[in-house]
Scaffold this active site. Sequence first.
Site, PDB file in Angstrom:
ATOM      1  N   GLU A  18    -128.772  27.846  -3.609  1.00 12.12           N
ATOM      2  CA  GLU A  18    -130.062  27.491  -3.028  1.00 12.12           C
ATOM      3  C   GLU A  18    -129.896  27.026  -1.589  1.00 12.12           C
ATOM      4  O   GLU A  18    -128.971  26.291  -1.258  1.00 12.12           O
ATOM      5  CB  GLU A  18    -130.712  26.386  -3.867  1.00 12.12           C
ATOM      6  CG  GLU A  18    -132.123  26.053  -3.440  1.00 12.12           C
ATOM      7  CD  GLU A  18    -132.774  25.032  -4.343  1.00 12.12           C
ATOM      8  OE1 GLU A  18    -133.354  24.069  -3.807  1.00 12.12           O
ATOM      9  OE2 GLU A  18    -132.706  25.186  -5.580  1.00 12.12           O
ATOM     10  N   ASP A  38    -126.896  25.054  -7.892  1.00 15.63           N
ATOM     11  CA  ASP A  38    -127.902  24.159  -7.329  1.00 15.63           C
ATOM     12  C   ASP A  38    -127.135  22.987  -6.725  1.00 15.63           C
ATOM     13  O   ASP A  38    -126.731  22.067  -7.439  1.00 15.63           O
ATOM     14  CB  ASP A  38    -128.869  23.678  -8.406  1.00 15.63           C
ATOM     15  CG  ASP A  38    -129.910  22.715  -7.858  1.00 15.63           C
ATOM     16  OD1 ASP A  38    -130.436  22.968  -6.754  1.00 15.63           O
ATOM     17  OD2 ASP A  38    -130.190  21.701  -8.522  1.00 15.63           O
ATOM     18  N   ASP A  77    -130.913  20.090 -13.196  1.00 15.40           N
ATOM     19  CA  ASP A  77    -129.966  20.703 -12.263  1.00 15.40           C
ATOM     20  C   ASP A  77    -129.449  22.046 -12.788  1.00 15.40           C
ATOM     21  O   ASP A  77    -129.356  23.017 -12.038  1.00 15.40           O
ATOM     22  CB  ASP A  77    -128.794  19.751 -11.992  1.00 15.40           C
ATOM     23  CG  ASP A  77    -129.256  18.473 -11.325  1.00 15.40           C
ATOM     24  OD1 ASP A  77    -129.790  18.555 -10.206  1.00 15.40           O
ATOM     25  OD2 ASP A  77    -129.099  17.391 -11.928  1.00 15.40           O
TER      26      ASP A  77
END
Length: 179
Positions: A73, A13, A145
């Site tokens: 992502e 992420d 996160d």
Amino acid sequence: MTASSPLRILGIDPGLRVTGFGVIEKVGHRLAYVASGCIKTDAEAALPKRLGTIHAGVQELIAQYRPDQAVVEIVFVNVNPQSTLLLGQARGAAITALVAGNIDVAEYTALQIKQAVVGNGHADKTQVQHMVRRLLALPGTPSPDAADALAGAIAHAHGGQGLGALSTKGYRIRNGRLQ
């Protein structure tokens, strides 16, 4: 990979201040938690140094956990174009480390990841944390996160290349969401 051999997936992420990571293993239809955490950069450091920290951190993860595949992502344009550019650079630092480590990289939108893990593409962070905790039978709740990174790995484990190939034809992207 055979049907019974484990597939190790590293989820990333990306973030310029905090880059979350999560490592899971998939054996058949079962998922197992391996590790998660964050790569933190010095907010006072120059941008190149911060990007170097992310790159080096991902290289360390590859050396330590030896993933077979990775998930990062996809970043969409948000209200502040400068923030989007900085986030894109952090994402690029992570991807280049993965590619240099000869790791296959899959990319999913936040909407795809949330849909796969929570069942709702517009789920909030606490819902993602809760589902990650349940799906991996974790004793505690991961940081936001780390949970997002683990969610990416879970989505990839469940959907594989099929999820990444979701058609966006006929849709438009607005505020980071498919419409």
